[in-house]
Design a protein around this motif. Sequence first.
Motif, short mmCIF file in Angstrom:
data_model
loop_
_atom_site.label_atom_id
_atom_site.label_comp_id
_atom_site.label_asym_id
_atom_site.label_seq_id
_atom_site.Cartn_x
_atom_site.Cartn_y
_atom_site.Cartn_z
N GLY A 231 13.15 -0.01 -12.05
CA GLY A 231 13.73 -0.90 -10.75
C GLY A 231 13.29 -1.82 -10.27
O GLY A 231 13.66 -2.87 -11.48
N GLU A 232 13.03 -2.61 -9.70
CA GLU A 232 12.79 -4.23 -9.38
C GLU A 232 11.09 -4.34 -8.68
O GLU A 232 10.71 -3.31 -8.05
N LEU A 233 10.15 -5.87 -9.20
CA LEU A 233 10.14 -6.23 -8.33
C LEU A 233 9.51 -6.00 -7.02
O LEU A 233 10.46 -6.95 -6.36
N GLY A 234 8.69 -5.90 -5.72
CA GLY A 234 8.80 -5.93 -4.62
C GLY A 234 7.98 -7.06 -3.77
O GLY A 234 7.11 -7.73 -5.72
N LYS A 235 7.80 -7.75 -3.20
CA LYS A 235 7.22 -8.56 -2.32
C LYS A 235 5.27 -8.87 -2.81
O LYS A 235 4.81 -9.91 -3.03
N HIS A 236 5.08 -7.06 -2.35
CA HIS A 236 3.88 -6.99 -2.59
C HIS A 236 3.24 -6.91 -4.31
O HIS A 236 1.88 -7.07 -5.06
N GLY A 237 4.09 -7.49 -5.13
CA GLY A 237 3.86 -8.27 -6.66
C GLY A 237 3.93 -6.01 -7.12
O GLY A 237 3.49 -6.32 -8.56
N SER A 238 4.14 -5.11 -6.92
CA SER A 238 4.14 -4.17 -7.69
C SER A 238 5.68 -3.87 -7.54
O SER A 238 6.73 -3.95 -7.40
N LEU A 239 6.20 -2.79 -8.81
CA LEU A 239 8.35 -2.26 -9.01
C LEU A 239 8.28 -1.36 -7.96
O LEU A 239 7.38 -0.46 -7.74
N ILE A 240 8.96 -1.23 -7.72
CA ILE A 240 9.48 -0.98 -6.82
C ILE A 240 11.01 0.04 -7.09
O ILE A 240 11.35 -0.60 -8.29
N SER A 241 11.26 1.32 -6.97
CA SER A 241 11.83 2.48 -8.03
C SER A 241 13.18 2.60 -6.38
O SER A 241 11.96 3.51 -5.56
N PRO A 242 14.35 3.15 -7.07
CA PRO A 242 15.12 3.61 -5.83
C PRO A 242 14.08 5.11 -6.27
O PRO A 242 14.45 5.52 -4.70
#
Length: 328
Positions: free
Chosen positions: A174-185
């Motif tokens: 995943g990638e780090l999201g604006k909310h500070g947590s990881l986002i997974s596809p």
Amino acid sequence: MGLQDLSAAKRPSRRLSDGMRSPMGQVFARRFPPAAKRHNFMRLNLEKIREAEVNPNKTEIDNPAELTQTLKDLTLQMGANVVGVAEFNSNLTFADKEQLDHKYVIVFGISMAYDVMADISPASQDEVHLVYYSMDDIGLRLANQIGAYGYSARMQPNGGDFPLPAYGQLSGIGELGKHGSLISPELGSSFRLCAVSTDMPLVADGPRDHGIDEICTNCKVCQRFCPGEAIRPQKQVKNGILRWHIDTPACQPYFYQLYGCKLCLMVCPFNGRGHMKERFKPMAKTIRDAKDAAGMLRIIQDRNHLDFEEFADVLPEGVPSVKEKYGL
């Protein structure tokens, strides 16, 4: 591009005075439902034995790629939903932790029940601690599998030796999201992470640009729904890395009052793209109806009748309660 430059990374520090030991944290923990308290108790016991015993009869690894796939398959069989392998980066180890002589990190995530997590209530705490316990249990078993090969391995829970989202990104899941947590596809934002670090020779997957960072740059949904107004619109350099940053002191008072507030994760549009797509549809309507944090909290209060009085005497000076700020 969502891939971060880690060449100038500095070992991060943590605010050790925070957490469950703070006055707010103590009230927060007292409000855990019984099942959450039991799973939290078991997690603390697992953390005491997170270092695997190393078999003196070492197995020589002739095919690291094949072994890597075997361990990834095993992690999924044990209950993880996603898994990846990252190269160990000593600059990411927390400053208060010993430096490990490890070479790789196996990172995995477990999805949370979205319809439970989408509502702020005691039931969401049950789900969080069940998932955390399940991950730590998997991590401990995986570490012991590696130890049986004759290599060092340590289960890395939330609060371990390094920030899990950083390694989640380095492993490609995943990638780090604006909310500070990881986002997974695959999993959106509704999941948690655990890891196992080791000196076993493996093959790293490496980071991947999923296009998430570019979308986060233009999306403002999590900002709009953050009760503490803690999500910053621009990236900042923290510990030598240009990344999305959360104002922790602004977040924490509302995190504690709102049963471990997860609004930024739950309203994230990426939940509507992965396997949570159908479950996200009712939330998408609620997001449209609520419009912002104030509207969402009124909807949640109507559903759950939350009590904020226990925090009246433990909030930082000058910080209004959820009830005062949003008229609940």
